[in-house]
Design a protein around this motif. Structure first.
Motif, short mmCIF file in Angstrom:
data_model
loop_
_atom_site.label_atom_id
_atom_site.label_comp_id
_atom_site.label_asym_id
_atom_site.label_seq_id
_atom_site.Cartn_x
_atom_site.Cartn_y
_atom_site.Cartn_z
N PRO A 1 101.16 -130.66 -11.52
CA PRO A 1 100.37 -131.18 -10.40
C PRO A 1 100.48 -132.69 -10.25
O PRO A 1 99.81 -133.28 -9.42
CB PRO A 1 98.93 -130.78 -10.79
CG PRO A 1 98.93 -130.76 -12.28
CD PRO A 1 100.31 -130.27 -12.68
N ARG B 1 97.48 -131.68 -6.39
CA ARG B 1 97.06 -130.39 -5.84
C ARG B 1 96.22 -129.64 -6.86
O ARG B 1 96.21 -129.97 -8.05
CB ARG B 1 98.28 -129.54 -5.47
CG ARG B 1 99.22 -129.23 -6.62
CD ARG B 1 100.39 -128.39 -6.16
NE ARG B 1 101.38 -128.20 -7.19
CZ ARG B 1 101.28 -127.30 -8.18
NH1 ARG B 1 100.23 -126.52 -8.25
NH2 ARG B 1 102.23 -127.21 -9.10
N ASN B 2 95.50 -128.62 -6.38
CA ASN B 2 94.74 -127.75 -7.27
C ASN B 2 95.71 -126.87 -8.05
O ASN B 2 96.70 -126.38 -7.51
CB ASN B 2 93.78 -126.86 -6.48
CG ASN B 2 92.78 -127.66 -5.68
OD1 ASN B 2 92.48 -128.80 -6.00
ND2 ASN B 2 92.23 -127.05 -4.63
N SER B 3 95.43 -126.66 -9.33
CA SER B 3 96.31 -125.81 -10.13
C SER B 3 95.63 -125.46 -11.44
O SER B 3 94.56 -125.98 -11.78
CB SER B 3 97.64 -126.53 -10.42
OG SER B 3 97.41 -127.66 -11.24
N THR B 4 96.27 -124.57 -12.15
CA THR B 4 95.89 -124.26 -13.52
C THR B 4 97.11 -124.51 -14.38
O THR B 4 98.19 -123.98 -14.11
CB THR B 4 95.45 -122.78 -13.67
OG1 THR B 4 94.35 -122.54 -12.80
CG2 THR B 4 95.03 -122.50 -15.11
N GLU C 1 91.86 -126.12 -15.73
CA GLU C 1 91.65 -126.06 -14.30
C GLU C 1 91.73 -127.48 -13.74
O GLU C 1 91.01 -128.38 -14.18
CB GLU C 1 90.27 -125.46 -13.99
CG GLU C 1 90.14 -123.99 -14.34
CD GLU C 1 91.06 -123.10 -13.50
OE1 GLU C 1 91.32 -123.46 -12.33
OE2 GLU C 1 91.53 -122.08 -14.02
N ILE C 2 92.62 -127.68 -12.80
CA ILE C 2 92.87 -129.01 -12.26
C ILE C 2 92.63 -129.01 -10.75
O ILE C 2 93.09 -128.10 -10.05
CB ILE C 2 94.32 -129.46 -12.57
CG1 ILE C 2 94.53 -129.54 -14.08
CG2 ILE C 2 94.64 -130.78 -11.90
CD1 ILE C 2 95.97 -129.76 -14.50
N THR C 3 91.91 -130.02 -10.28
CA THR C 3 91.62 -130.17 -8.87
C THR C 3 92.35 -131.41 -8.34
O THR C 3 92.46 -132.42 -9.04
CB THR C 3 90.11 -130.35 -8.64
OG1 THR C 3 89.42 -129.21 -9.19
CG2 THR C 3 89.79 -130.47 -7.16
N ALA C 4 92.87 -131.31 -7.13
CA ALA C 4 93.55 -132.45 -6.52
C ALA C 4 92.66 -133.68 -6.60
O ALA C 4 91.48 -133.64 -6.25
CB ALA C 4 93.91 -132.14 -5.07
N ASP D 1 92.03 -135.23 -9.49
CA ASP D 1 91.64 -135.43 -10.89
C ASP D 1 92.57 -136.44 -11.56
O ASP D 1 93.75 -136.55 -11.21
CB ASP D 1 91.73 -134.11 -11.67
CG ASP D 1 90.52 -133.21 -11.43
OD1 ASP D 1 89.55 -133.69 -10.81
OD2 ASP D 1 90.56 -132.04 -11.86
N GLN E 1 87.59 -137.19 -14.24
CA GLN E 1 87.39 -137.81 -12.93
C GLN E 1 87.42 -139.33 -12.99
O GLN E 1 87.51 -139.99 -11.96
CB GLN E 1 86.04 -137.37 -12.34
CG GLN E 1 86.04 -135.96 -11.76
CD GLN E 1 86.09 -134.88 -12.84
OE1 GLN E 1 85.30 -134.92 -13.79
NE2 GLN E 1 87.02 -133.95 -12.69
#
Length: 546
Positions: A36, A452-455, A460-463, A465, A479
């Motif tokens: 990501p 981007r959001n991903s695992t 768990e990763i959020t765009a 982060d 964050q």
């Protein structure tokens, strides 16, 4: 519709169509990046490799000459791992058509198989679930179809179908793809080339597609009286600056009157290519954000008037490589780095040439060869400083006229550590060995952000982060930059560690960087701390621990 023979004109159409279709869809390939982090550039690398491969086809009037130009162009223009593998596929493909004057279904399928065979041989440790797997399935499908049909279109359709099945299966072969929920980017890019080539043979018109290098129009089968040049000036320029708004520049120019727009680069360096009748508007806009370099404006109507009756033949002027300056030394270093501070650091440590490049801006084999030629040394050591540039460096090594040693540095910090062992008066082999020992002492870390959001590996990763990477692996997610930087240090520092070096990027001021560093190093008072302005884009911090 069927096609039992492919002549040289159709072969050129096939290759140009493949290039055009890949270029149209390169962002879809870029989006398949597993990590990501902001370095998804497989589509860009493959499209630039393909563009280089087809740029000199216009004047070639035999199958053998077309394939030779394709192979040479791909070898010189190869960028990134997928681009290098693609160049090897084309090299084998060309050898499979050697001596042919007309291409049949069987000779095409044979050439596709030869391309796969050479590509596999060219990679030291082939990994399944990649472009190699997809290309092998494509060749298998083509060979099987050619046994039952003489129709080239049918053979290509079957080849693409087999390749698509293999592509869909790549997540089952590489767990990292399955976790990210994507298929292999390189394999997708290869299938796009074949799709575009098939479309061209089926009659789709790619005559407006222009190779974005030297302003050369590609479609060789168009008669000059049938082709009107609407936008007369091929305009190219490099913009250097700080926090350059790449997307904004691209959006602005896309709204101007013109075509064949290319805007690529980073926050430090942007390359613009545009066909327009008002080149001064491109330069004026670029000056709003930085300084202009390598300005090139060519009148394509003047070039057009010199074409033959049958073909476009706009020759690209040979690039002149400046003669090396200074006395000859035993060994010189060519390093790749993105960021003014990092470039200055490599130069101060003794690097003879520093090429601007790295994440999202991988140099080509030709870029490396030109740098090698500029260094007045008997031997060369290349520091790729990026895992996606190592194969390109190896390709340049094979093409170079002098001995070249590639030290497989995957991170900038490894390259900086390696430079501490460099001695211009010793041989390349001795330098490579000593520099490798120095590199081995370095632990490398990076702090960047998620695009981007991903695992990934259960995280768990959020765009947006903040990500901390140790040796290229994500080890902490948060964050706040300070918290992630602190957690990264805890992962990297051991009882035996004595030195922490920080290189802050162009998104941070010196005051901001020092404040963050002072906060996270409060418990490391027994260690030496070094801070440098790296100026790199995308990465807030590069960190090394020794």
């Amino acid at each position: 519709m069927s096609l039992n023979e492919m002549n040289v004109d159709q072969l050129r159409d096939f290759l140009v169509g493949g290039c055009a279709f890949l270029c149209e869809n390169k962002e879809k390939v870029n989006a398949l990046n597993v990590f990501p982090v902001p370095d998804g550039d497989t589509g860009t690398n493959m499209s630039l490799t393909m563009t280089s491969a087809v740029k000199d086809l216009a004047s070639k009037n035999t199958v053998e000459k077309v394939m030779s130009a394709l192979s040479n162009g791909a070898l010189m223009g190869a960028r990134g791992n997928s681009g290098v593998i693609l160049s090897q596929i084309f090299r084998g493909f060309a050898s499979g058509l050697e001596g042919e004057t007309i291409i049949t279904a069987k000779s095409l399928s044979n050439a596709l198989q030869k391309g796969v065979d050479l590509a596999y041989k060219s990679v030291m440790k082939p990994v399944e679930g990649t472009i190699l797997t997809v290309s092998r399935a494509v060749a298998k499908g083509a060979v099987a179809a050619a046994e039952e049909s003489d129709d080239i279109l049918h053979v290509l359709e079957q080849a693409i179908e087999e390749g698509s099945v293999a592509l869909a299966n790549t997540p089952n072969q590489l767990p990292v793809l399955k976790e990210a929920g994507v298929v292999d980017a390189g394999g997708q890019g290869y299938l796009l080339i074949l799709h575009g080539g098939l479309k061209a043979l089926q009659g789709e018109d790619f005559s407006d597609f222009a190779v974005l290098s030297g302003g050369a129009m590609v479609n060789p089968a168009v008669k000059k009286e049938e082709k009107e040049i609407v936008y007369g000036y091929c305009t190219e320029v490099l913009i250097k600056g700080h926090k350059l708004p790449v997307d904004l520049i691209r959006t602005y120019l896309s709204r101007q009157d013109g075509d064949c727009l290319l805007v690529v680069g980073s926050e430090d360096l942007v390359k613009v290519h545009f066909h327009t009748n008002k080149p001064y508007k491109v330069l004026e806009y670029g000056l709003k954000y930085g300084t202009l370099h390598d300005i090139k404006i060519e009148n394509m109507r003047d070039q057009h008037s010199e074409l033959t009756d049958d073909f476009f033949k706009i020759e690209e002027e040979p690039k002149e490589v400046p003669a090396p300056a200074g006395p000859t030394v035993a060994c010189g270093v060519v390093a790749i780095a993105n960021g003014d501070g990092l470039a200055e650091l490599f130069t101060s440590l003794g690097a003879a040439e520093v090429i601007c490049g790295g994440q999202t801006m991988n140099p080509s084999a030709e870029d490396l060869l030109n740098a090698i030629d500029r260094v007045n040394a008997e031997e060369i050591v290349i520091l790729p400083n990026n895992s996606n540039i190592i194969l390109t460096a190896e390709q340049a090594k094979k093409l170079a006229k002098k001995p070249v040693h590639v030290l497989p540095t995957k991170f900038i910090t490894q390259g900086i550590g390696a430079m501490l062992g460099f001695n211009a008066e010793t041989t390349g082999a001795e330098n490579a060995a000593t520099m490798a020992d120095c590199m081995a002492e370095i632990k490398s870390g990076e702090v960047t952000f998620a695009v981007r959001n991903s695992t990934f590996e259960g995280k768990e990763i959020t765009a947006g982060d903040i990500l901390g990477l140790k040796e290229g692996n994500i080890v902490t997610v948060g964050q706040e930059t300070q918290a992630v930087l602190g957690d990264l240090l805890q992962e990297m520092v051991t009882e035996d560690s004595t030195l922490i070096s920080f290189y802050y990027g162009n998104d941070l001021t010196e005051a901001e960087a020092m404040s963050l560093i002072e906060a996270v190093t409060a418990d490391y008072g027994h260690m030496d701390i070094e801070v440098h302005c790296g100026g790199q884009p995308l990465y807030y911090f590069l960190v090394s621990v020794e």
